[in-house]
Design a protein around this motif. Structure first.
Motif, PDB file in Angstrom:
ATOM      1  N   GLU A  87       0.861  -1.176   0.000  1.00  0.00           N
ATOM      2  CA  GLU A  87       0.000   0.000   0.000  1.00  0.00           C
ATOM      3  C   GLU A  87       0.903   1.234   0.000  1.00  0.00           C
ATOM      4  O   GLU A  87       1.572   1.518   1.002  1.00  0.00           O
ATOM      5  N   ILE A  88       0.967   1.932  -1.130  1.00  0.00           N
ATOM      6  CA  ILE A  88       1.840   3.098  -1.219  1.00  0.00           C
ATOM      7  C   ILE A  88       1.217   4.252  -0.443  1.00  0.00           C
ATOM      8  O   ILE A  88       0.050   4.600  -0.619  1.00  0.00           O
ATOM      9  N   VAL A  89       2.008   4.831   0.435  1.00  0.00           N
ATOM     10  CA  VAL A  89       1.554   5.915   1.301  1.00  0.00           C
ATOM     11  C   VAL A  89       1.494   7.211   0.497  1.00  0.00           C
ATOM     12  O   VAL A  89       2.384   7.499  -0.312  1.00  0.00           O
ATOM     13  N   ALA A  90       0.451   8.010   0.717  1.00  0.00           N
ATOM     14  CA  ALA A  90       0.357   9.321   0.067  1.00  0.00           C
ATOM     15  C   ALA A  90       1.541  10.179   0.480  1.00  0.00           C
ATOM     16  O   ALA A  90       1.988  10.106   1.625  1.00  0.00           O
ATOM     17  N   PRO A  91       2.073  10.958  -0.448  1.00  0.00           N
ATOM     18  CA  PRO A  91       1.583  11.348  -1.772  1.00  0.00           C
ATOM     19  C   PRO A  91       2.060  10.464  -2.918  1.00  0.00           C
ATOM     20  O   PRO A  91       1.977  10.887  -4.075  1.00  0.00           O
ATOM     21  N   GLY A  92       2.571   9.267  -2.638  1.00  0.00           N
ATOM     22  CA  GLY A  92       2.967   8.373  -3.705  1.00  0.00           C
ATOM     23  C   GLY A  92       4.441   8.483  -4.049  1.00  0.00           C
ATOM     24  O   GLY A  92       5.279   8.778  -3.198  1.00  0.00           O
ATOM     25  N   ILE A  93       4.748   8.239  -5.324  1.00  0.00           N
ATOM     26  CA  ILE A  93       6.132   8.288  -5.806  1.00  0.00           C
ATOM     27  C   ILE A  93       6.387   9.695  -6.342  1.00  0.00           C
ATOM     28  O   ILE A  93       5.914  10.061  -7.420  1.00  0.00           O
TER      29      ILE A  93
ATOM     30  N   PRO B  32       9.215  13.405  -6.182  1.00  0.00           N
ATOM     31  CA  PRO B  32      10.542  13.897  -5.804  1.00  0.00           C
ATOM     32  C   PRO B  32      10.660  14.023  -4.285  1.00  0.00           C
ATOM     33  O   PRO B  32       9.692  14.393  -3.603  1.00  0.00           O
ATOM     34  N   VAL B  33      11.848  13.719  -3.766  1.00  0.00           N
ATOM     35  CA  VAL B  33      12.001  13.633  -2.311  1.00  0.00           C
ATOM     36  C   VAL B  33      11.566  14.904  -1.591  1.00  0.00           C
ATOM     37  O   VAL B  33      11.005  14.835  -0.487  1.00  0.00           O
ATOM     38  N   GLY B  34      11.794  16.059  -2.197  1.00  0.00           N
ATOM     39  CA  GLY B  34      11.400  17.291  -1.549  1.00  0.00           C
ATOM     40  C   GLY B  34       9.901  17.490  -1.473  1.00  0.00           C
ATOM     41  O   GLY B  34       9.422  18.333  -0.701  1.00  0.00           O
ATOM     42  N   ASP B  35       9.153  16.720  -2.273  1.00  0.00           N
ATOM     43  CA  ASP B  35       7.693  16.847  -2.295  1.00  0.00           C
ATOM     44  C   ASP B  35       6.994  15.797  -1.435  1.00  0.00           C
ATOM     45  O   ASP B  35       5.762  15.766  -1.383  1.00  0.00           O
ATOM     46  N   TRP B  36       7.774  14.944  -0.762  1.00  0.00           N
ATOM     47  CA  TRP B  36       7.157  13.908   0.079  1.00  0.00           C
ATOM     48  C   TRP B  36       6.929  14.477   1.482  1.00  0.00           C
ATOM     49  O   TRP B  36       7.854  14.647   2.260  1.00  0.00           O
ATOM     50  N   ARG B  37       5.657  14.802   1.766  1.00  0.00           N
ATOM     51  CA  ARG B  37       5.234  15.318   3.069  1.00  0.00           C
ATOM     52  C   ARG B  37       6.169  16.407   3.595  1.00  0.00           C
ATOM     53  O   ARG B  37       6.719  16.285   4.694  1.00  0.00           O
ATOM     54  N   PRO B  38       6.358  17.462   2.807  1.00  0.00           N
ATOM     55  CA  PRO B  38       7.290  18.518   3.238  1.00  0.00           C
ATOM     56  C   PRO B  38       6.801  19.216   4.495  1.00  0.00           C
ATOM     57  O   PRO B  38       5.596  19.315   4.752  1.00  0.00           O
ATOM     58  N   ASP B  39       7.738  19.693   5.294  1.00  0.00           N
ATOM     59  CA  ASP B  39       7.391  20.500   6.460  1.00  0.00           C
ATOM     60  C   ASP B  39       7.850  21.933   6.207  1.00  0.00           C
ATOM     61  O   ASP B  39       8.279  22.277   5.100  1.00  0.00           O
ATOM     62  N   ALA B  40       7.770  22.750   7.230  1.00  0.00           N
ATOM     63  CA  ALA B  40       8.051  24.180   7.047  1.00  0.00           C
ATOM     64  C   ALA B  40       9.495  24.441   6.641  1.00  0.00           C
ATOM     65  O   ALA B  40       9.809  25.485   6.052  1.00  0.00           O
ATOM     66  N   THR B  41      10.382  23.495   6.958  1.00  0.00           N
ATOM     67  CA  THR B  41      11.799  23.707   6.658  1.00  0.00           C
ATOM     68  C   THR B  41      12.242  23.022   5.367  1.00  0.00           C
ATOM     69  O   THR B  41      13.405  23.138   4.974  1.00  0.00           O
ATOM     70  N   THR B  42      11.331  22.310   4.709  1.00  0.00           N
ATOM     71  CA  THR B  42      11.719  21.519   3.541  1.00  0.00           C
ATOM     72  C   THR B  42      11.958  22.401   2.330  1.00  0.00           C
ATOM     73  O   THR B  42      11.128  23.233   1.975  1.00  0.00           O
ATOM     74  N   ASP B  43      13.105  22.175   1.710  1.00  0.00           N
ATOM     75  CA  ASP B  43      13.420  22.845   0.452  1.00  0.00           C
ATOM     76  C   ASP B  43      13.289  21.815  -0.663  1.00  0.00           C
ATOM     77  O   ASP B  43      13.890  20.748  -0.591  1.00  0.00           O
ATOM     78  N   SER B  44      12.482  22.111  -1.662  1.00  0.00           N
ATOM     79  CA  SER B  44      12.278  21.179  -2.765  1.00  0.00           C
ATOM     80  C   SER B  44      13.096  21.637  -3.965  1.00  0.00           C
ATOM     81  O   SER B  44      12.670  22.520  -4.714  1.00  0.00           O
ATOM     82  N   PRO B  45      14.314  21.078  -4.130  1.00  0.00           N
ATOM     83  CA  PRO B  45      15.165  21.542  -5.225  1.00  0.00           C
ATOM     84  C   PRO B  45      14.566  21.224  -6.586  1.00  0.00           C
ATOM     85  O   PRO B  45      13.978  20.170  -6.802  1.00  0.00           O
TER      86      PRO B  45
ATOM     87  N   VAL C 133       9.590   7.309  -1.879  1.00  0.00           N
ATOM     88  CA  VAL C 133       8.320   6.584  -1.778  1.00  0.00           C
ATOM     89  C   VAL C 133       8.341   5.699  -0.545  1.00  0.00           C
ATOM     90  O   VAL C 133       9.392   5.154  -0.159  1.00  0.00           O
ATOM     91  N   VAL C 134       7.187   5.573   0.079  1.00  0.00           N
ATOM     92  CA  VAL C 134       7.007   4.735   1.268  1.00  0.00           C
ATOM     93  C   VAL C 134       5.807   3.822   1.002  1.00  0.00           C
ATOM     94  O   VAL C 134       4.759   4.278   0.531  1.00  0.00           O
ATOM     95  N   GLY C 135       5.950   2.540   1.307  1.00  0.00           N
ATOM     96  CA  GLY C 135       4.859   1.593   1.137  1.00  0.00           C
ATOM     97  C   GLY C 135       4.716   0.701   2.357  1.00  0.00           C
ATOM     98  O   GLY C 135       5.711   0.399   3.031  1.00  0.00           O
ATOM     99  N   ARG C 136       3.491   0.292   2.633  1.00  0.00           N
ATOM    100  CA  ARG C 136       3.198  -0.565   3.800  1.00  0.00           C
ATOM    101  C   ARG C 136       2.805  -1.968   3.319  1.00  0.00           C
ATOM    102  O   ARG C 136       2.012  -2.111   2.389  1.00  0.00           O
ATOM    103  N   LYS C 137       3.350  -2.960   3.976  1.00  0.00           N
ATOM    104  CA  LYS C 137       3.004  -4.354   3.660  1.00  0.00           C
ATOM    105  C   LYS C 137       1.703  -4.696   4.376  1.00  0.00           C
ATOM    106  O   LYS C 137       1.634  -4.643   5.593  1.00  0.00           O
ATOM    107  N   PRO C 138       0.656  -5.033   3.621  1.00  0.00           N
ATOM    108  CA  PRO C 138      -0.639  -5.293   4.269  1.00  0.00           C
ATOM    109  C   PRO C 138      -0.666  -6.646   4.995  1.00  0.00           C
ATOM    110  O   PRO C 138       0.207  -7.480   4.799  1.00  0.00           O
TER     111      PRO C 138
END
Length: 260
Positions: free
Chosen positions: A224-230, A232-245, A255-260
């Motif tokens: 089960e692929i976790v949102a937001p999916g596959i 760019p690393v900077g776009d995966w659940r960014p926080d206030a300090t995240t820089d998306s080059p 990408v992060v996935g869970r084994k059901p």
């Protein structure tokens, strides 16, 4: 250990502003950065993704982590992030570079309520890792494990071998485990950028085998692929300090996935 040959972990340390690298690593890093100027920012964004994904796993209840291709110690190592959430978290670090393991054993000492272990091993031999006494003393493979392959698989050039490595690792962990991967890609590049990359790869100027999103997605078959999916690393659940080059030539998927 041959310090005249560049090594990914030491080159990565150089890009992150670390001190554990030699002339060959710096020369290799500078040559890649000359052609792909965003690579240093991407390396740092990738490191930040590691922290966010480990925190997500720990907040989701994971208390065990297998970090394959650890790299040299840098701020916010896996056990530091996980043990801020759960001091009892356990981490096994794996790398095939002796200098990485020397530094890891010396510097990566975690909360005494948890446990850390260090294996000098190669991800291309997952059976040796999964049956190693230190791993079995540290992790309970009947309980969920966060399997981390952060900028690791693109150093294995054979597509079938990579798929087999991921399958073997996932087969060894139970339901509720997670797979975390980051992987270099040329999906965002121009035709000229792809041609330059392929020329550099063929000449041995880079040891990264970039792969498209469709190939990375295959590693998560049945998960089960976790949102937001596959993304760019900077776009995966960014926080206030995240820089998306932003790069027109190179990117790293996260990408992060869970084994059901």
């Amino acid at each position: 250990m041959d310090t005249t040959v560049p090594h990914p972990a030491r080159r990565y340390s150089y890009w992150l502003g670390g001190k554990d690298h030699f002339a060959a690593d710096r020369e290799s890093g500078d040559a890649i950065a000359a052609r792909f100027p965003a690579v240093v920012a991407l390396a740092r964004a990738n490191r930040a993704f590691l922290g966010r994904s480990v925190r997500f796993l720990a907040e989701s209840g994971v208390r065990q982590f297998l970090d394959l291709g650890t790299g040299l110690p840098a701020p916010d190592n896996t056990h530091e992030v996980a043990q801020r959430v759960a001091p009892e978290a356990r981490v096994v670090y794996v790398d095939n570079d002796p200098i990485v393991m020397v530094h890891a054993r010396a510097l990566l000492q975690g909360d005494p309520r948890g446990k850390t272990a260090y294996l000098e091993a190669d991800v291309r031999d997952p059976d040796a890792i999964l049956t190693h006494p230190s791993l079995l003393e540290t992790l309970d493979l009947t309980q969920p494990v966060g399997v981390l392959l952060v900028t690791t698989l693109h150093f294995v050039h054979d597509d079938e071998q990579v798929a087999a490595i991921v399958r073997r690792l996932l087969d060894a962990v139970p339901s509720g485990s997670y797979l975390v991967i980051t992987h270099g890609t040329m999906d965002f590049s121009t035709a000229e950028g792809v041609a330059a990359y392929e020329k550099m790869f063929a000449a041995g100027g880079t040891d990264v085998r970039a792969r498209p999103k469709s190939t990375v997605e295959q590693y998560f078959a049945g998960l089960e692929i976790v949102a937001p999916g596959i993304v760019p690393v900077g776009d995966w659940r960014p926080d206030a300090t995240t820089d998306s080059p932003v790069s027109a030539d190179l990117q790293i998927y996260g990408v992060v996935g869970r084994k059901p």
